[in-house]
Design an enzyme around this catalytic site. Structure first.
Site: not given
Length: 302
Positions: A140, A268, A64-65, A62, A60, A210
Site C-alpha cells: 500500500h 473496503h 480511516d483505519h 491511514h 496501517h 488495504d
C-alpha cells in the site's frame, strides 16, 4: 468463528456507512481489527462488550483505519477498565496515541501495551494456547499489514464407549485427548484412533486491507477458511486501483482462487458505488464463494 463488520467502506465516514473496523471471535477469543471513526458506536449498536476486547490489531496509519483508536482507549478509562490492553500496529502508533493522551491529560488507569511492527516479512505477533496471529505484509502507499488468525489444532474427542470398554483410568483421559496411545496391563497397545474421534477442524481467517494486487501473500493465506480482501474499485476503475495502491473485485477473486481459500468476503468499497452487487458479480466470475461485507453484518462459520 464469528465475524462482525462494524465498518467496511473506504475513505471518509458518512451517515450511512463507516470506515474499516471489525470484530473477530475465534475459539473464545475476541479481537478488534482496525478502528476507524465510529467504532465505539458500532460496538454498542452490535451489542459487543467493550470489556472483552483485550487485543487490537491496526493494519496501517491511514485515518480511516485507526482514527477511532484514541477515543476507544479513552472510553475504556472512563469505564474504569482494569484489564491490560494490547495494541499491535505500525511503528509510530505508540507516539501518536500517547501524544493525544498526554495533551488531553487522559492517561489510562490500566496497562496499555504497544507492539510496534516494522518487519516486511510475515511474523507471529500474538500466540496463546488456542490461537496464533501472524502478519500478512501488504503493498500500500504506507507500511501496511494484514493479519492471519489461526486456531491451533484442537484436542481429540474421547470415545467414551471405547474408553470404558478397555477400563482405562480417568487419569489417562488428557493423554488420550492429546493423541497418545494407551498401554494396558497386559502390555497390549490401544491406538489412539480406537479411543477418540477426530476434533473439529481448526479454522483460520485472513484480513487483507488495504493493498494492491499482490501474489506474494498467497503462500501465507494458502487454504485459509475465510479471506476478507479489500475491493475498493471495480475492474472498470483498475487504473485508479493501481494509482492508489488498492484492489478491484476481480483482483480479490484472483487472490482467493490462487490461494485456494474456502470463502471470500469483499469490503473496503469506494463510496462512489451505490450498488454493492456489482462487486459480487465481478468476483463471482472468477471465484464462486463470495460474500459481501456491510456495516452491521455478522458472518458465522461452523
Amino acid at each position: 468463528m464469528k465475524l462482525t463488520i462494524l465498518g467496511c467502506y473506504a475513505a471518509t465516514p458518512r451517515t450511512i456507512t463507516n470506515p474499516t473496523s471489525q470484530v473477530l471471535e475465534i475459539n473464545n477469543r475476541m479481537f478488534l481489527i482496525d478502528c476507524g471513526e465510529g467504532t465505539q458506536v458500532q460496538l454498542r449498536k452490535n451489542k459487543l462488550k467493550f470489556s472483552k476486547i483485550n487485543h487490537i490489531f491496526i493494519s496501517h496509519l491511514h485515518g480511516d483505519h485507526f482514527y477511532g483508536l484514541v477515543g476507544l482507549i479513552s472510553t475504556f478509562m472512563l469505564l474504569n477498565r482494569q484489564t491490560d490492553l494490547h495494541v499491535y500496529g505500525p511503528k509510530g502508533i505508540k507516539e501518536i496515541v500517547l501524544l493525544q493522551l498526554r495533551y488531553s491529560n487522559s492517561f489510562t488507569g490500566y496497562n496499555l501495551y504497544f507492539h510496534e511492527l516494522t518487519s516486511k516479512e510475515t511474523e507471529i505477533v500474538y500466540e496463546d494456547e488456542k490461537v496464533v496471529v501472524k502478519t500478512i505484509p501488504l503493498k500500500h502507499r504506507i507500511y501496511t499489514n494484514g493479519f492471519l488468525f489461526e486456531e491451533k489444532p484442537k484436542e481429540r474427542k474421547l470415545n467414551l464407549e471405547a474408553v470404558e470398554k478397555y477400563k482405562i483410568d480417568v487419569a489417562y483421559y488428557q493423554k488420550i485427548k492429546y493423541g497418545g496411545d494407551i498401554k494396558l496391563d497386559d502390555e497390549s497397545i490401544i491406538p489412539n484412533a480406537d479411543l477418540t474421534f477426530d476434533p473439529e477442524p481448526a479454522k483460520s481467517y485472513a484480513f487483507c486491507s488495504d493493498t494492491m494486487y499482490d501474489e506474494s501473500i498467497i503462500p501465507i493465506i494458502q487454504n485459509c477458511d475465510v479471506l476478507y480482501h479489500e475491493t475498493t474499485f471495480l475492474e472498470s476503475e483498475a487504473d485508479k486501483a493501481e494509482s492508489t495502491m488498492h484492489s478491484t473485485a476481480k483482483q480479490a477473486a484472483l487472490i482467493a482462487d490462487k490461494a485456494n481459500v474456502k470463502q471470500l468476503i469483499l469490503g473496503h468499497y469506494s463510496t462512489r458505488y451505490s450498488n454493492l452487487e456489482l462487486f459480487r458479480q465481478e468476483a463471482e466470475s472468477l471465484f464462486p464463494n463470495v460474500l459481501l461485507a456491510d456495516d452491521g453484518k455478522v458472518f458465522e462459520f461452523e
